[in-house]
Design a protein around this motif. Structure first.
Motif, short mmCIF file in Angstrom:
data_model
loop_
_atom_site.label_atom_id
_atom_site.label_comp_id
_atom_site.label_asym_id
_atom_site.label_seq_id
_atom_site.Cartn_x
_atom_site.Cartn_y
_atom_site.Cartn_z
N PRO A 32 0.70 -1.39 -0.08
CA PRO A 32 -0.10 0.03 0.11
C PRO A 32 0.90 1.28 -0.19
O PRO A 32 1.74 1.28 0.60
N VAL A 33 0.31 2.22 -0.72
CA VAL A 33 0.99 3.38 -0.86
C VAL A 33 -0.41 4.59 -0.77
O VAL A 33 -1.41 4.26 -0.93
N MET A 34 0.14 5.80 -0.31
CA MET A 34 -0.89 6.98 -0.40
C MET A 34 -0.80 7.83 -1.55
O MET A 34 0.49 8.45 -1.61
N ARG A 35 -1.95 8.04 -2.17
CA ARG A 35 -1.92 8.98 -3.33
C ARG A 35 -3.25 9.74 -3.16
O ARG A 35 -4.22 9.20 -2.85
N GLY A 36 -2.98 10.88 -3.78
CA GLY A 36 -4.24 11.63 -4.11
C GLY A 36 -4.67 12.63 -2.53
O GLY A 36 -6.11 12.78 -2.24
N THR A 37 -3.55 12.93 -1.93
CA THR A 37 -4.03 13.58 -0.74
C THR A 37 -4.34 14.91 -0.96
O THR A 37 -4.26 15.42 -2.09
N ALA A 38 -4.76 15.73 -0.14
CA ALA A 38 -4.88 17.12 -0.11
C ALA A 38 -3.88 17.81 0.70
O ALA A 38 -3.44 17.00 1.76
N GLN A 39 -3.33 18.71 0.37
CA GLN A 39 -1.95 19.32 0.73
C GLN A 39 -2.12 20.70 1.04
O GLN A 39 -2.71 21.64 0.17
#
Length: 378
Positions: free
Chosen positions: A228-235
């Motif tokens: 798993p990786v994290m993508r599409g976050t709000a920054q």
């Protein structure tokens, strides 16, 4: 369904060992794109529709790509859906492509920013066309591709049917190595519908130019519950702009990668390309810079002027428009250059100049750099 350019074949009867075939620009590009893709998400729009239609036909005929698999070709409900399907397929690790033009490209812009921001290799093949302004026009200029120049896609321009075939391969090979998505474009109708005899690139050549280790690396970056990786976050701005700056090294590497792939193609086929191809007198003082199919007319004009006047003229055809490499442009210019005219194929109302012109523009901050590099050449 359209009638194929080679008799009655639907690619199944095509002699892949033939040295010459009759293709139009759309078929020349689609032939490469289909063979180097696992997913083609399509929606037709003039003058690019032939590319999507051919991909759909070839998949229905069970014609494989270079890895022996039948690409999945899916027609969405509009171009935004096609770009979204490509984005999703890329995140799953599939080699994916699409074909579009004009307003269709505008509907793809939001996904293009995401694809580029995530450093995801893909190629969008565009038959460049006007955008609807005071009226709708289905004919050719570069308004659509210029409107997409800020998405982060590299932009590689072809000016003939043979170039559409060759540079499609360069685009697919370069995007895998650079991780920068590519927009490969050529002039709508003038190139997309021009039927010409071209040298067909065999599957064996595609296999040698496309690095299969990079294909596996692309698959390894796929979203996977086992990794798993994290993508599409709000920054927030502090993090967001660090991310925007962090991609600079990838873009800086693109010109050399594209030129290396062009050189590999030349070694295989004998057809040589440069990021900026020069023609004319080697000591020319007056230079015309152009991009796309218009360069063929410029070349004939330059040849006539050199043969019939006592002045020295030259021309440059731009192939890699984004990222724009000032160093490669200056390398192509003769050291004797005194005057440069830039022929754009689009209009940007309210600007200091149109978009090809403002890349190496006299009103642009790059002028001092161009002049300095030219002085060093002298």
């Amino acid at each position: 369904m359209r009638t194929s350019n080679i008799g009655k074949h639907a690619q199944e009867d095509l002699d892949k060992k033939a040295k010459m075939v009759s293709f139009d620009g759309n078929e020349a590009a689609a032939y490469i794109a289909y063979r180097l893709s696992e997913v083609c998400a399509i929606y037709p729009i003039t003058p690019s529709s032939t590319m999507a239609e051919l991909a759909d036909e070839w998949a229905a005929k069970q014609i494989p790509n270079i890895w022996g698999h039948i690409p999945t070709v899916v027609e969405m409900q509009h171009e935004g859906g096609a770009a979204g399907a490509v984005h999703g397929a890329l995140q799953a690790g599939a080699l994916s492509t699409t074909f579009t033009a004009s307003q269709g490209l505008m509907l793809m812009l939001p996904n293009m920013y995401k694809i580029a921001g995530e450093l995801t290799p893909t190629v969008f093949h565009v038959a460049a066309r006007s955008l609807a302004a005071q009226g709708l026009s289905i004919f050719g200029d570069h308004q659509d591709v210029m409107a997409a120049r800020t998405t982060g896609f590299a932009q590689l321009a072809s000016g003939s049917v043979q170039e559409a075939h060759d540079l499609a391969l360069v685009s697919h090979a370069a995007t895998l190595e650079s991780r920068i998505p590519f927009m490969h474009f050529f002039d709508g109708f003038r190139t997309s519908h021009e039927v010409n005899k071209i040298h067909l690139i065999p599957d064996e050549t595609m296999n040698r130019i496309v690095d299969h280790d990079l294909v596996i690396a692309h698959l390894g970056r796929a979203l996977n519950p086992e990794n798993p990786v994290m993508r599409g976050t709000a920054q927030n701005p502090d993090t967001y702009f660090q991310g925007r700056e962090s991609v600079n090294t990838y873009y800086n590497a693109v010109p050399e990668i594209v030129q290396r792939k062009m050189d590999e193609l030349a070694a295989e086929t004998g057809r040589s390309y440069k990021l900026f191809d020069y023609f004319g007198d080697p000591e020319a003082e007056s230079i015309i810079i152009s991009m796309g199919s218009g360069a063929s007319t410029v070349r004939e004009t330059v040849d006539w002027l050199n043969a019939n006047t006592d002045r020295k003229y030259g021309g440059i055809v731009v192939r890699l428009f984004r990222p724009f490499s000032i160093e490669h442009l200056v390398e192509a210019l003769p050291a004797t250059t005194m005057r440069i005219a830039v022929l754009d194929r689009t209009k940007e109302p309210g600007s200091n100049g149109c978009l090809l012109y403002t890349s190496p523009s006299p009103r642009d901050r790059h002028l001092d750099r161009v002049c300095r590099l030219l002085r060093e050449k002298r």
